[in-house]
Design an enzyme around this catalytic site. Structure first.
Site, PDB file in Angstrom:
ATOM      1  N   SER A  14      49.638  23.148 -52.040  1.00  0.00           N
ATOM      2  CA  SER A  14      48.512  23.811 -52.426  1.00  0.00           C
ATOM      3  C   SER A  14      49.206  25.665 -52.089  1.00  0.00           C
ATOM      4  CB  SER A  14      47.564  23.760 -51.754  1.00  0.00           C
ATOM      5  OG  SER A  14      46.421  25.026 -51.675  1.00  0.00           O
ATOM      6  N   HIS A  39      49.895  22.793 -56.684  1.00  0.00           N
ATOM      7  CA  HIS A  39      48.368  22.373 -56.719  1.00  0.00           C
ATOM      8  C   HIS A  39      47.709  23.909 -56.344  1.00  0.00           C
ATOM      9  CE1 HIS A  39      44.838  20.155 -55.492  1.00  0.00           C
ATOM     10  NE2 HIS A  39      44.686  21.224 -54.843  1.00  0.00           N
ATOM     11  N   ASP A  41      44.422  25.889 -56.290  1.00  0.00           N
ATOM     12  CA  ASP A  41      42.917  25.617 -55.598  1.00  0.00           C
ATOM     13  C   ASP A  41      42.049  26.825 -56.156  1.00  0.00           C
ATOM     14  OD1 ASP A  41      44.143  24.407 -52.717  1.00  0.00           O
ATOM     15  OD2 ASP A  41      42.843  23.308 -53.928  1.00  0.00           O
ATOM     16  N   MET A  43      38.696  28.531 -56.699  1.00  0.00           N
ATOM     17  CA  MET A  43      37.175  28.433 -55.910  1.00  0.00           C
ATOM     18  C   MET A  43      36.385  29.582 -56.488  1.00  0.00           C
ATOM     19  SD  MET A  43      38.701  27.926 -52.288  1.00  0.00           S
ATOM     20  CE  MET A  43      39.790  26.480 -51.730  1.00  0.00           C
ATOM     21  N   HIS A  72      42.947  22.492 -59.521  1.00  0.00           N
ATOM     22  CA  HIS A  72      41.682  21.722 -58.661  1.00  0.00           C
ATOM     23  C   HIS A  72      40.620  22.893 -59.022  1.00  0.00           C
ATOM     24  CE1 HIS A  72      39.996  20.571 -54.621  1.00  0.00           C
ATOM     25  NE2 HIS A  72      39.230  20.053 -55.706  1.00  0.00           N
ATOM     26  N   MET A  74      37.435  23.957 -57.945  1.00  0.00           N
ATOM     27  CA  MET A  74      36.208  24.012 -57.341  1.00  0.00           C
ATOM     28  C   MET A  74      35.057  24.882 -57.694  1.00  0.00           C
ATOM     29  SD  MET A  74      38.250  23.328 -53.512  1.00  0.00           S
ATOM     30  CE  MET A  74      39.798  24.058 -54.509  1.00  0.00           C
ATOM     31  N   MET A 149      38.941  14.160 -51.631  1.00  0.00           N
ATOM     32  CA  MET A 149      39.093  15.190 -50.496  1.00  0.00           C
ATOM     33  C   MET A 149      39.019  14.622 -49.122  1.00  0.00           C
ATOM     34  SD  MET A 149      39.347  17.910 -52.378  1.00  0.00           S
ATOM     35  CE  MET A 149      39.278  18.929 -51.116  1.00  0.00           C
ATOM     36  N   ASP A 187      43.614  15.441 -50.188  1.00  0.00           N
ATOM     37  CA  ASP A 187      43.742  16.960 -50.119  1.00  0.00           C
ATOM     38  C   ASP A 187      43.088  17.538 -49.191  1.00  0.00           C
ATOM     39  OD1 ASP A 187      42.716  19.619 -52.520  1.00  0.00           O
ATOM     40  OD2 ASP A 187      43.963  19.818 -50.946  1.00  0.00           O
TER      41      ASP A 187
HETATM   42  C1  DX5 Z   1      40.413  22.914 -49.819  1.00  0.00           C
HETATM   43  C2  DX5 Z   1      41.659  22.789 -50.799  1.00  0.00           C
HETATM   44  C3  DX5 Z   1      42.858  22.292 -50.041  1.00  0.00           C
HETATM   45  C4  DX5 Z   1      43.321  23.348 -49.172  1.00  0.00           C
HETATM   46  C5  DX5 Z   1      44.801  22.641 -48.716  1.00  0.00           C
HETATM   47  O1  DX5 Z   1      39.233  23.082 -50.572  1.00  0.00           O
HETATM   48  O2  DX5 Z   1      41.298  21.823 -51.936  1.00  0.00           O
HETATM   49  O3  DX5 Z   1      43.984  21.831 -51.263  1.00  0.00           O
HETATM   50  O4  DX5 Z   1      43.648  24.465 -49.834  1.00  0.00           O
HETATM   51  O5  DX5 Z   1      44.424  22.291 -47.417  1.00  0.00           O
HETATM   52  P1  DX5 Z   1      45.447  22.136 -46.216  1.00  0.00           P
HETATM   53  O6  DX5 Z   1      45.636  23.673 -45.742  1.00  0.00           O
HETATM   54  O7  DX5 Z   1      44.456  21.701 -45.082  1.00  0.00           O
HETATM   55  O8  DX5 Z   1      46.417  21.252 -46.501  1.00  0.00           O
HETATM   56 ZN    ZN Z   2      42.972  21.243 -53.627  1.00  0.00          ZN
END
Ligand code: DX5
Ligand code: ZN
Length: 230
Positions: A14, A39, A41, A43, A72, A74, A149, A187
């Site tokens: 990520s 990956h 993220d 948000m 991903h 969110m 998750m 994840d």
């Molecule tokens: C959290 C994300 C994860 C995060 C990675 O909402 O979906 O992908 O960025 O998590 P860590 O840093 O714990 O690997």
């Molecule tokens: Zn993620």
């Protein structure tokens, strides 16, 4: 009759906590380290209490790597944005089960999209820790991927939630019973310390952010993670 599908294990770092000001070099390091996917993220500060980035960053990443882009989402109202992320370069779109009341139609919309190479976009659904895997029973056969998750979404660097492993075991058994080659992704809070345990629970796609980008050796840590994943 149970048919265990031979799944390849994949590492999907990520970039949420990568050095985004040096993104091109960070992506090159992921490739040197043998990462399989990137990956991203996404948000929106509404579905999760954090704001990250949108299609414009996907577009920037697309320019500097050939690795599959695993988005991903969110975000609330994902149906409004999935096409934008695909246009920006996404190869796979994962939406949260909790983010839409029309999951069946949203899954079908994503499956109908083509990525920049003209191939079908892969579709995934993500479950927050407290959401049972049974909520996907009626759409599971339509999915390419389920993201379990192992933290409450919104931030990198959180503590791993162990009961996520039980969900993975149950889901892998369900997929095997259906003869599905389902990618099960996990994840949040995954590092060199627990990667092998996560794989042993039936997960075959690992997301790691902090463990890789805070390690001081992005490529080396990816290589170590890949070795532990088998
Ligand atoms: C959290 C994300 C994860 C995060 C990675 O909402 O979906 O992908 O960025 O998590 P860590 O840093 O714990 O690997
Ligand atoms: Zn993620």
């Amino acid at each position: 009759m149970e048919m265990k599908m031979a799944m390849t294990n994949k590492l999907a770092p990520s970039i949420l906590n990568a050095d985004l000001a040096a993104l091109k070099d960070q992506l090159a390091a992921l490739e040197q380290g043998g990462a399989d996917w990137v990956h991203l993220d996404i948000m929106d500060g509404h579905f999760v209490p954090n704001l990250s980035f949108g299609p414009v960053l996907v577009e920037a990443v697309r320019k500097h790597t050939q690795l599959p882009l695993d988005c991903h989402l969110m975000i609330s109202n994902p149906e409004k944005y999935v096409a934008d992320f695909v246009r920006a370069g996404a190869d796979s779109i994962t939406v949260h089960q909790e983010s839409t009341v029309h999951l069946d139609s949203l899954v079908r919309v994503v499956k109908g999209l083509k990525n920049r190479a003209g191939n079908p976009v892969r579709v995934g659904v993500s479950l927050n820790p407290a959401t049972p895997i049974e909520t996907l029973d009626l759409v599971l056969s339509e999915l390419d991927l389920v993201l379990i998750m192992s933290v409450n979404p919104g931030f990198g660097g959180q503590k791993f939630i162990p009961y996520a492993l039980d969900k993975a075991r149950k889901l892998r058994a369900k997929a095997d019973a259906l003869g599905m080659a389902l990618d099960i992704q996990m994840d949040g809070g995954i590092s060199l310390k627990n990667a092998a345990e996560v794989i042993a629970a039936g997960v075959n796609v690992i997301v790691a952010g902090t463990a890789i980008f805070a390690s001081g050796d992005v490529a080396g840590t990816c290589r170590q993670m890949k070795t532990l994943m088998g």
